[in-house]
Design a protein around this motif. Sequence first.
Motif, mmCIF file in Angstrom:
data_model
loop_
_atom_site.group_PDB
_atom_site.id
_atom_site.type_symbol
_atom_site.label_atom_id
_atom_site.label_comp_id
_atom_site.label_asym_id
_atom_site.label_seq_id
_atom_site.Cartn_x
_atom_site.Cartn_y
_atom_site.Cartn_z
ATOM 1 N N GLU A 67 0.826 -1.199 0.000
ATOM 2 C CA GLU A 67 0.000 0.000 0.000
ATOM 3 C C GLU A 67 0.866 1.257 0.000
ATOM 4 N N PHE A 68 1.960 1.215 0.730
ATOM 5 C CA PHE A 68 2.898 2.335 0.708
ATOM 6 C C PHE A 68 3.436 2.538 -0.707
ATOM 7 N N SER A 69 3.887 1.463 -1.342
ATOM 8 C CA SER A 69 4.460 1.566 -2.681
ATOM 9 C C SER A 69 3.419 2.026 -3.699
ATOM 10 N N ARG A 70 2.185 1.618 -3.515
ATOM 11 C CA ARG A 70 1.122 2.044 -4.436
ATOM 12 C C ARG A 70 0.937 3.555 -4.370
ATOM 13 N N ILE A 71 0.900 4.104 -3.165
ATOM 14 C CA ILE A 71 0.742 5.549 -2.997
ATOM 15 C C ILE A 71 1.967 6.297 -3.513
ATOM 16 N N ALA A 72 3.149 5.791 -3.174
ATOM 17 C CA ALA A 72 4.390 6.519 -3.458
ATOM 18 C C ALA A 72 4.711 6.611 -4.938
ATOM 19 N N ASN A 73 4.309 5.618 -5.723
ATOM 20 C CA ASN A 73 4.799 5.518 -7.099
ATOM 21 C C ASN A 73 3.828 5.981 -8.168
ATOM 22 N N ASN A 74 2.779 6.683 -7.755
ATOM 23 C CA ASN A 74 1.938 7.404 -8.711
ATOM 24 C C ASN A 74 1.810 8.824 -8.185
ATOM 25 N N LYS A 75 2.506 9.755 -8.822
ATOM 26 C CA LYS A 75 2.613 11.106 -8.283
ATOM 27 C C LYS A 75 1.264 11.780 -8.087
ATOM 28 N N GLN A 76 0.362 11.655 -9.073
ATOM 29 C CA GLN A 76 -0.921 12.332 -8.917
ATOM 30 C C GLN A 76 -1.736 11.731 -7.787
ATOM 31 N N ASN A 77 -1.747 10.401 -7.689
ATOM 32 C CA ASN A 77 -2.455 9.758 -6.583
ATOM 33 C C ASN A 77 -1.867 10.176 -5.238
ATOM 34 N N CYS A 78 -0.534 10.310 -5.209
ATOM 35 C CA CYS A 78 0.140 10.708 -3.976
ATOM 36 C C CYS A 78 -0.239 12.137 -3.593
ATOM 37 N N TYR A 79 -0.244 13.044 -4.570
ATOM 38 C CA TYR A 79 -0.668 14.424 -4.282
ATOM 39 C C TYR A 79 -2.107 14.464 -3.785
ATOM 40 N N ASP A 80 -2.976 13.698 -4.437
ATOM 41 C CA ASP A 80 -4.385 13.672 -4.017
ATOM 42 C C ASP A 80 -4.514 13.141 -2.590
ATOM 43 N N TYR A 81 -3.733 12.113 -2.278
ATOM 44 C CA TYR A 81 -3.767 11.523 -0.936
ATOM 45 C C TYR A 81 -3.316 12.533 0.105
ATOM 46 N N MET A 82 -2.235 13.242 -0.172
ATOM 47 C CA MET A 82 -1.731 14.236 0.776
ATOM 48 C C MET A 82 -2.730 15.375 0.954
ATOM 49 N N GLU A 83 -3.281 15.843 -0.156
ATOM 50 C CA GLU A 83 -4.231 16.949 -0.077
ATOM 51 C C GLU A 83 -5.474 16.543 0.716
ATOM 52 N N LYS A 84 -5.929 15.316 0.506
ATOM 53 C CA LYS A 84 -7.078 14.797 1.247
ATOM 54 C C LYS A 84 -6.808 14.773 2.746
ATOM 55 N N ASN A 85 -5.530 14.603 3.111
ATOM 56 C CA ASN A 85 -5.143 14.540 4.524
ATOM 57 C C ASN A 85 -4.563 15.862 5.037
ATOM 58 N N SER A 86 -4.938 16.943 4.341
ATOM 59 C CA SER A 86 -4.615 18.318 4.778
ATOM 60 C C SER A 86 -3.125 18.631 4.766
ATOM 61 N N ILE A 87 -2.366 17.960 3.864
ATOM 62 C CA ILE A 87 -0.959 18.301 3.647
ATOM 63 C C ILE A 87 -0.885 19.227 2.444
ATOM 64 N N GLU A 88 -0.301 20.395 2.631
ATOM 65 C CA GLU A 88 -0.214 21.369 1.541
ATOM 66 C C GLU A 88 0.694 20.867 0.423
ATOM 67 N N ILE A 89 0.231 21.056 -0.804
ATOM 68 C CA ILE A 89 1.022 20.742 -1.996
ATOM 69 C C ILE A 89 0.978 21.950 -2.926
ATOM 70 N N MET A 90 1.890 21.995 -3.888
ATOM 71 C CA MET A 90 1.736 22.954 -4.969
ATOM 72 C C MET A 90 0.580 22.470 -5.838
ATOM 73 N N PRO A 91 -0.309 23.391 -6.278
ATOM 74 C CA PRO A 91 -1.496 22.964 -7.020
ATOM 75 C C PRO A 91 -1.160 22.091 -8.230
ATOM 76 N N THR A 92 -1.927 21.007 -8.392
ATOM 77 C CA THR A 92 -1.776 20.122 -9.544
ATOM 78 C C THR A 92 -2.992 20.288 -10.459
ATOM 79 N N ARG A 93 -2.956 19.573 -11.614
ATOM 80 C CA ARG A 93 -3.936 19.780 -12.683
ATOM 81 C C ARG A 93 -3.966 21.275 -13.046
ATOM 82 N N TYR A 94 -2.775 21.802 -13.161
ATOM 83 C CA TYR A 94 -2.552 23.240 -13.294
ATOM 84 C C TYR A 94 -2.058 23.526 -14.707
ATOM 85 N N CYS A 95 -2.715 24.424 -15.422
ATOM 86 C CA CYS A 95 -2.371 24.634 -16.837
ATOM 87 C C CYS A 95 -1.986 26.072 -17.165
ATOM 88 N N GLU A 96 -1.843 26.921 -16.146
ATOM 89 C CA GLU A 96 -1.424 28.295 -16.418
ATOM 90 C C GLU A 96 0.099 28.347 -16.530
#
Length: 240
Positions: A67-96
């Motif tokens: 489960e750790f490796s699953r989260i760690a090795n997909n960057k977008q899933n990892c960002y989503d997981y951190m954001e869901k748990n109130s860890i600040e990230i630089m915004p993703t799905r960002y096109c500007e």
Amino acid sequence: MKPVLIYTPEEARRNAFAVNKITSALGAKLVTPDFDGEADFVINRTNDYKIAEKFESRGIRVFNPPEFSRIANNKQNCYDYMEKNSIEIMPTRYCEPPFVKKPVDGHGGQGVVMCRDKSEYDEACVCQKPASDLGRDLRVWVIGGKIITAILRESKDDFRSNYCLGGNAVPYELSESERAHVNRIISLLDGDYYGIDFVFNNGKIIFNEIEDTVGARMVYDKTDIDILGLYCEYIKKQMK
């Protein structure tokens, strides 16, 4: 004991120092990812959570767990997981533009590019707002839920600061608030030995990614810590 260390042949050659340290300290047998035999425990150094899952389903202890490796090795899933748990990230799905585009399964800065046109946006990649301090980041090494060391990486020539790409590296003393922030992230993860990378944005460290099969070269080059020795001692205690 019948411990097994799994690397791809290419990564085993590239990480010969780590292979020798681990096999010598633990009596582990080096095998390739297609290994399907018996083992008392498995050290999975492939970034492939399905390999860890296969052995864990048989009741075999795997370092790091699937489960750790699953989260760690997909960057977008990892960002989503951190954001869901109130860890600040630089915004993703960002096109500007400008924005940073990364392969979701990339490592070591490979394939990471700075994009300056909206047409370069790609939903199959991580597209992310750049941090304020380009070419500067921080790696923290963790064993068994404890911070071992931190190293600051900087590049004057590239917005990517990876040591393997020529960035400079120096040991870094975490402040009390930074240490608390890192420990908050650690509390969300069930890993054994890994790295957490941070970028710097307006004076703060911001979560960037998890390195599942984290390298050790910077630690040996810049500190007197035998981090692979510590990892092997941790594994021995876990398997008692």
